[in-house]
Design an enzyme around this catalytic site. Structure first.
Site, PDB file in Angstrom:
ATOM      1  CG  HIS A  75      78.096  15.164  14.877  1.00 30.24           C
ATOM      2  ND1 HIS A  75      78.793  15.059  16.273  1.00 30.24           N
ATOM      3  CD2 HIS A  75      76.906  14.744  15.172  1.00 30.24           C
ATOM      4  CE1 HIS A  75      77.832  14.664  17.082  1.00 30.24           C
ATOM      5  NE2 HIS A  75      76.540  14.600  16.496  1.00 30.24           N
ATOM      6  CG  HIS A  80      84.578  16.371  14.462  1.00 23.30           C
ATOM      7  ND1 HIS A  80      83.662  15.768  15.600  1.00 23.30           N
ATOM      8  CD2 HIS A  80      86.026  16.095  14.883  1.00 23.30           C
ATOM      9  CE1 HIS A  80      84.910  15.360  16.596  1.00 23.30           C
ATOM     10  NE2 HIS A  80      85.868  15.423  15.990  1.00 23.30           N
ATOM     11  CD  GLU A  92      89.422  17.483  12.680  1.00 23.29           C
ATOM     12  OE1 GLU A  92      88.372  17.928  13.029  1.00 23.29           O
ATOM     13  OE2 GLU A  92      90.352  17.087  13.442  1.00 23.29           O
TER      14      GLU A  92
HETATM   15 ZN   LIG Z   1      87.993  14.948  16.647  1.00 27.30          ZN
END
Ligand SMILES: [Zn+2]
Length: 693
Positions: free
Chosen positions: A487, A484, A481
């Site tokens: 990102h 992410h 996570e």
């Molecule tokens: Zn994911």
């Protein structure tokens, strides 16, 4: 609550914190002031503002140009994004009956708001005209990409259809929005209703840390002094692994795989049937033979055949490995004098025993070294080493629950980059699973906007002064996570709709899964895995056994994943009439692929929120594996450089993958980073399945 109840005073926003400028640090949502009754008036205001902004674009008498159409679209709907982000954070991470009731209205109102925008013929005409003349517009690369993506989005929503088809599409979208919400509410309902109380005689095999978290879970559900197992994975998985009580394992397992399938008010079967029927109808209206064909056209994979090829390539060796493991587990049962056939509720238990024997390693041995705080420090440190960003905890930012923590993220120059919220513990107001989302996305359209990025997990809380201890899987989820999250936080684009994770679903798991690789590296574990009582570093020998054990039981893990991805694909490639009886369809499809009967789908249909709570992962569950082909191959770039923090590789990773959002074509982004297309063998090698292929 219906829209007729909205008072005109409230919608002016005089006393509505969602409509006032936020005077908090970093202009974050003032969660301490926001009440359920503020949402509907704020949404109404946001819908009205947005509709007005769209009307201004549509009614503009001047010829369409990039600024008056595409940029204007990017600027529109700010209030709506702001209100919706706060609302959906609460719906998924900290709901209550009032919020869930409003959610039903909001999902319908959202569909009613978006349909006429996405199907507006004049607006689409302006976008299409720009696209036809793209060559003469002298656009920068990000602008060209934005124009193409905007055109595709409207085209795929049905903007080019005739009026009758559009009217039907609108009806379908409204109904699907309602059904998706129903599906997730049902699932949450079954998860909240079920728990299994453990008496003093029921604890055999369970670790102290498990029992402590089972007591914390009971307390959270208003049963202080008791200990309970819940359907949260952080509770269920370790229970099935460790409990020596076969009867209790069976009871817990059955409850786990029956979520949404109990014939009660939360039953999801009829919801699924209707969702599939409507998806099929909408795909046909848009000119596609199946929903999967429609959905996959806008992905890296492009076609259902490409997805099936990848899944089948992995399925064969994974199944062969799982069957061999099954026989080994059965032998182990016999050796122990058990005379029963291995059942699905036994698999994790005996696999853990076999792993202890083969790799001389069990999860419980490493857990005391994996405190949540140390693993958070580790995930931050890796980001500092790779990308130069630093993390500083803040106590002055309002949050939606007292357990939520907030860090300010600064870039290498010490300048503000983002805020990162971590909400780590399971509670009954939170839906299951783990996810990343944002309260505000990075963009530079009107000056720099710094993102507010969230990680939500369901880890077991520590009690009695014991910190929260993570299993190796939990630690991996934490890093996933956070990948992410990076990102979103490292995003460096101009236009909001290209920001951060706004990429193809089969690309979006690359930054997250890639980040997991650092979590299991000796360089990271040696520094951060420290015993919570003694402070002792993870012993070398245990570290080696941990790394070796990671490849263990990969047949099982791959089988439960790939079978779920295959059934998702079948649901959306076969005629909807084929799945009118969901359970029969599941059974038939699993027989077809030779699913070992001792393994269930990772997500059985009635609990498959990925594909039925909304359509984001519908015929897209394979995406994790598609991304895994890339992440396994991408980490190889660091290994080849001989340093997992190699500066030149990290810079390319930052520039080409983590910061570029949706501003470049994903294939081009990957090739820019790696110098070539990904090679699929890396995935099988990582899972230890290459020799079984
Ligand atoms: Zn994911």
């Amino acid at each position: 609550m219906s829209d007729t109840q909205v008072s005109p005073v409230a919608s002016k926003g005089l006393d509505n914190p969602l409509l006032k400028p936020w005077q908090t640090p970093f202009e974050t949502p003032p969660f301490d002031e926001i009440k359920p009754e503020h949402f509907m008036p704020a949404f109404e205001q946001a819908f009205a503002d947005h509709a007005g902004e769209i009307a201004a674009i549509v009614n503009d008498v001047s010829a369409p140009d990039f600024a008056n159409t595409i940029t204007a679209l990017e600027r529109s709907g700010k209030l709506l994004s702001k209100v919706a982000a706060v609302f959906y954070d609460l719906v998924s991470a900290h709901s209550n009956p009032a919020i869930l009731e409003i959610d039903k209205d909001v999902s319908l109102r959202m569909a009613r708001h978006w349909n006429p925008i996405m199907m507006n013929a004049v607006l689409f005409g302006r976008i299409a005209a720009l696209r036809d003349n793209a060559a003469s517009l002298h656009l920068k690369p990000e602008q060209a990409r934005l124009l193409e993506r905007t055109y595709t989005r409207f085209h795929r929503a049905g903007a080019g259809l005739d009026e009758t088809a559009k009217a039907r599409m609108a009806e379908i979208n409204e109904r699907l929005a309602h059904l998706g919400t129903t599906f997730s509410h049902h699932l949450l309902g079954d998860e909240q209703e079920w728990s299994m109380e453990l008496g003093d005689d029921d604890l055999d095999g369970l670790s102290d840390s498990f029992v402590a978290s089972a007591r914390a879970a009971a307390e959270e559900r208003g049963k202080p002094g008791k200990a309970i197992v819940t359907t949260s994975r952080s509770s269920m998985e370790p229970f099935l692994q460790s409990s020596t009580r076969r009867d209790l394992r069976e009871k817990a397992y059955k409850a786990f795989i029956q979520r949404g399938n109990n014939g009660n008010a939360n039953d999801n079967n009829t919801t699924i049937v209707e969702i599939l029927k409507l998806r099929e109808e909408s795909a046909k209206l848009l000119g596609y033979p199946t929903f999967a064909a429609y959905r996959l056209e806008d992905s890296m994979a492009k076609t259902p055949e490409a997805v099936r090829n990848l899944l089948e390539r992995v399925w064969k060796p994974a199944r062969a490995r799982a069957l061999a493991d099954r026989d080994a587990l059965q032998e182990l049962i016999a050796e122990e004098g058990g005379n029963f056939k291995l059942a699905a509720w036994d698999w994790r238990h005996y696999a853990e025993k076999l792993r202890q024997r083969r790799a001389n390693f069990d999860d419980a041995a490493i857990k005391p070294y994996l405190t949540l705080d140390n693993m958070i420090a580790a995930q931050f440190d890796v980001a500092t080493k790779l990308f130069g960003i630093t993390f500083h905890e803040r106590k002055d930012v309002p949050v939606w629950h007292p357990d939520v923590r907030v860090w300010e993220v600064k870039d290498a120059k010490g300048e503000h980059k983002a805020l990162f919220y971590g909400d780590y513990f399971a509670r009954s107001s939170k839906r299951s699973g783990a996810w990343m989302t944002s309260l505000r996305d990075q963009q530079k359209l009107d000056g720099d906007t710094a993102p507010l990025v969230l990680n939500i997990c369901n880890f077991a809380k520590g009690t009695n002064g014991q910190p929260s201890l993570l299993s190796p899987d939990d630690a991996r989820t934490l890093f996933h996570e956070f990948g992410h999250g990076l990102h979103g936080m490292l995003s460096n684009v101009t236009y909001p709709s290209l920001s951060g994770t706004s990429v193809f679903t089969d690309f979006v798991e690359l930054p997250s899964q890639l980040y997991e690789h650092w979590q299991e590296r000796p360089e990271v574990l040696q520094q951060f895995a420290k015993h919570y009582q003694t402070g002792e570093a993870l012993p070398d020998d245990l570290l080696k056994r941990f790394i070796a054990a990671r490849k263990f039981n990969q047949g099982f893990a791959t089988v439960e994943f790939v079978s779920s991805a295959l059934i998702d694909l079948e649901f959306h490639t076969q005629p909807a009439s084929a799945s009118a009886d969901v359970a029969a369809f599941e059974k038939k499809e699993l027989e077809k692929i030779g699913m070992p009967e001792e393994i269930a789908l990772r997500h059985r249909p009635t609990q498959f929120g990925h594909i039925f709570s909304g359509d984001h992962y519908a015929s897209g569950y394979y995406s994790y594996m598609w991304s895994e082909v890339m992440d396994a191959d991408a980490f190889g770039a660091f290994e080849e450089a001989g340093d997992i923090f190699d500066a030149a590789t990290a810079k390319r990773l930052h520039d080409d993958i983590y910061s570029s959002g949706g501003s470049v074509d994903p294939e081009a982004a990957y090739v820019a980073f790696r110098g070539r297309a990904p090679e699929a063998d890396a995935l099988l090698r990582r899972r230890g399945l290459l020799d079984a292929a």
